[in-house]
Design an enzyme around this catalytic site. Structure first.
Site, PDB file in Angstrom:
ATOM      1  N   GLN A   1       0.840  -1.209   0.000  1.00  0.00           N
ATOM      2  CA  GLN A   1       0.000   0.000   0.000  1.00  0.00           C
ATOM      3  C   GLN A   1       0.865   1.245   0.000  1.00  0.00           C
ATOM      4  O   GLN A   1       1.641   1.469   0.938  1.00  0.00           O
ATOM      5  CB  GLN A   1      -0.907  -0.017   1.228  1.00  0.00           C
ATOM      6  CG  GLN A   1      -1.720   1.253   1.433  1.00  0.00           C
ATOM      7  CD  GLN A   1      -2.660   1.142   2.614  1.00  0.00           C
ATOM      8  OE1 GLN A   1      -3.633   0.410   2.576  1.00  0.00           O
ATOM      9  NE2 GLN A   1      -2.378   1.883   3.671  1.00  0.00           N
TER      10      GLN A   1
ATOM     11  N   TYR B   1       0.528   4.700   0.561  1.00  0.00           N
ATOM     12  CA  TYR B   1      -0.242   5.838   1.073  1.00  0.00           C
ATOM     13  C   TYR B   1       0.675   6.840   1.782  1.00  0.00           C
ATOM     14  O   TYR B   1       0.910   7.935   1.303  1.00  0.00           O
ATOM     15  CB  TYR B   1      -1.312   5.352   2.054  1.00  0.00           C
ATOM     16  CG  TYR B   1      -2.636   4.945   1.444  1.00  0.00           C
ATOM     17  CD1 TYR B   1      -2.765   4.658   0.087  1.00  0.00           C
ATOM     18  CD2 TYR B   1      -3.782   4.834   2.231  1.00  0.00           C
ATOM     19  CE1 TYR B   1      -3.981   4.278  -0.462  1.00  0.00           C
ATOM     20  CE2 TYR B   1      -5.003   4.455   1.692  1.00  0.00           C
ATOM     21  CZ  TYR B   1      -5.092   4.177   0.343  1.00  0.00           C
ATOM     22  OH  TYR B   1      -6.304   3.799  -0.188  1.00  0.00           O
ATOM     23  N   SER B   2       1.184   6.460   2.950  1.00  0.00           N
ATOM     24  CA  SER B   2       1.909   7.408   3.802  1.00  0.00           C
ATOM     25  C   SER B   2       3.195   7.899   3.138  1.00  0.00           C
ATOM     26  O   SER B   2       3.862   7.175   2.396  1.00  0.00           O
ATOM     27  CB  SER B   2       2.257   6.754   5.142  1.00  0.00           C
ATOM     28  OG  SER B   2       1.097   6.447   5.873  1.00  0.00           O
TER      29      SER B   2
ATOM     30  N   GLU C   1     -10.660  -1.916   5.814  1.00  0.00           N
ATOM     31  CA  GLU C   1      -9.480  -2.386   6.537  1.00  0.00           C
ATOM     32  C   GLU C   1      -9.830  -3.085   7.848  1.00  0.00           C
ATOM     33  O   GLU C   1      -9.087  -3.914   8.326  1.00  0.00           O
ATOM     34  CB  GLU C   1      -8.543  -1.199   6.802  1.00  0.00           C
ATOM     35  CG  GLU C   1      -7.191  -1.601   7.332  1.00  0.00           C
ATOM     36  CD  GLU C   1      -6.212  -0.433   7.359  1.00  0.00           C
ATOM     37  OE1 GLU C   1      -5.030  -0.687   7.616  1.00  0.00           O
ATOM     38  OE2 GLU C   1      -6.624   0.718   7.136  1.00  0.00           O
TER      39      GLU C   1
ATOM     40  N   SER D   1      -3.527   7.679  13.626  1.00  0.00           N
ATOM     41  CA  SER D   1      -3.225   7.882  15.042  1.00  0.00           C
ATOM     42  C   SER D   1      -4.501   8.043  15.865  1.00  0.00           C
ATOM     43  O   SER D   1      -5.582   8.312  15.326  1.00  0.00           O
ATOM     44  CB  SER D   1      -2.337   9.124  15.224  1.00  0.00           C
ATOM     45  OG  SER D   1      -3.086  10.298  14.935  1.00  0.00           O
TER      46      SER D   1
END
Length: 390
Positions: free
Chosen positions: A115, A117-118, A236, A362
């Site tokens: 993935q 994403y970040s 998810e 978070s």
């Protein structure tokens, strides 16, 4: 919801248990394990009837499989990201051609995914992604430039789904696209493992330097990536949450046994802490069962689940070293500077769980999502901290 098991569910559970007993644990080669799961039809059982090489299973049967898998001691799944994140996203937003191309190899355990994403500076605040995807001169694909970080299993993956900015003039969640990118592009994609406190390297940095993605491998319309990406995050946390709790129960059982063996359980404060952990785990299970049948219509359910388990798992890690006493702070007796430091189960649990309240969104971001999307509170001003609910 009424979450009882019918006779056919019990038969399904028995079949799963017997197959896992005969095949797990599977030593070493995780790709071979994925292929074994695929050959037996155990991958993609929640996709429904689609002719993609998977067997279809009801919701209760999916739970039974996930629970039996967790109990069996089978290896951690390398195919989780493709099966449980990308596949439901393609089923919801992909074209017929995309489904036909990508779902059968996932169901067969033949292609693994990661993935994208970040990024540095765009983790909790995902709308701040800066990776660019520019349309190639021939119009047949996109050229990607940028960096992703904390990319699970990128060193093993064949493909990566990437959230990238295809409109250079756009800001925030506008102008993003969801692209399917092959990882086998030497000189265009570099994967660098990130060594963690636990000594493992399941996370990676991924650098795109002219990597190529075909235009037919954009999921949804160009510029519609934010909607597709948020839809994926909703997939998810589902059936896998209940399986995760089986693993948590096993970890809690080991901590309790250690407390008895070391005498720590004689301390009433320790006993109260362990009982509270047990009660909170039961609460998590009932919350998961309550929301499982209606999670698609409950925008806050995934965030509530993440808040519950992340903090709980962190507290379990703290209890794991507490009941060990001073022994939890030292390495094995035969350790020397010339040999790698091996963490025991309690030390690994304590160190790894420090990240639980950060990754996957978070705690601050989850609370913001609940406040804004569920409770209808005023939106958090931009620039005042986490903006992951944008």
């Amino acid at each position: 919801m009424d979450f009882g098991y019918a006779r056919e569910d019990d038969d399904f559970r028995t079949e799963a248990r017997e197959w896992l007993a005969a095949h797990a644990p599977y030593g070493g080669d995780r790709r071979a394990w994925e292929r074994a799961l695929g050959e037996a039809g155990w991958i993609g059982i929640g996709w429904g009837e689609g002719g993609y090489g998977n067997r279809a299973a009801s919701l209760t049967q999916q739970v039974a499989w996930a629970e039996e898998y967790a109990r069996s001691g089978a290896p951690a799944r390398s195919g989780h990201i493709g099966e449980n994140l990308l596949a439901p996203t393609l089923l919801a937003h992909g074209t017929a051609e995309q489904k036909a191309r990508f779902l059968p190899p996932i169901a067969a355990g033949a292609e693994l995914w990661c993935q994208g994403y970040s990024e540095p500076g765009a983790g909790s605040d995902l709308a701040g992604v800066r990776t660019k995807a520019e349309l190639a001169p021939d119009g047949a694909g996109y050229v990607l430039t940028g960096q992703k970080i904390w990319t699970s299993l990128a060193h093993e993956a064949d493909w990566c789904f990437v959230l990238a900015r295809t409109d250079p003039e756009s800001t925030r969640h506008h102008g993003l696209s969801f692209l399917l990118v092959p990882m086998d592009q030497p000189g265009r994609i570099e994967v660098r493992p990130i060594r963690q406190l636990t000594g493992t390297s399941d996370f990676n940095e991924v650098f795109f330097d002219g990597a190529y993605a075909r235009v037919e491998h954009v999921v949804g319309a160009p510029g519609d990536g934010w909607r597709v990406a948020m839809s994926l995050l909703g997939f998810e946390r589902g059936v896998s949450t209940l399986a995760q709790q089986i693993g948590f129960a096993q970890e809690l059982g080991r901590v309790i046994r250690t407390a008895v063996e070391t005498g720590a359980a004689a301390d009433p404060v320790v006993r109260e802490r362990l009982v509270r952990l047990w009660a909170e785990l039961r609460t998590m299970r009932w919350n998961a069962l309550r929301t499982l049948g209606r999670s698609s219509g409950d925008r806050g359910a995934p965030s509530v689940a993440k808040l519950l388990w992340a903090g709980w798992h962190q507290r379990l890690g703290e209890a794991a070293v507490q009941v060990r006493g001073a022994a939890a702070s030292v390495g094995p007796a035969d350790w020397s500077p010339s040999t790698p430091y091996e963490l025991d189960d309690a030390q690994q649990l304590f160190l790894f769980s420090r990240a639980d309240t950060i990754y996957g969104g978070s705690d601050q971001v989850q609370r913001t999502i609940i406040a804004e999307r569920v409770l209808g509170l005023p939106r958090q001003p931009r620039g005042s901290g986490d903006r992951g609910a944008a």
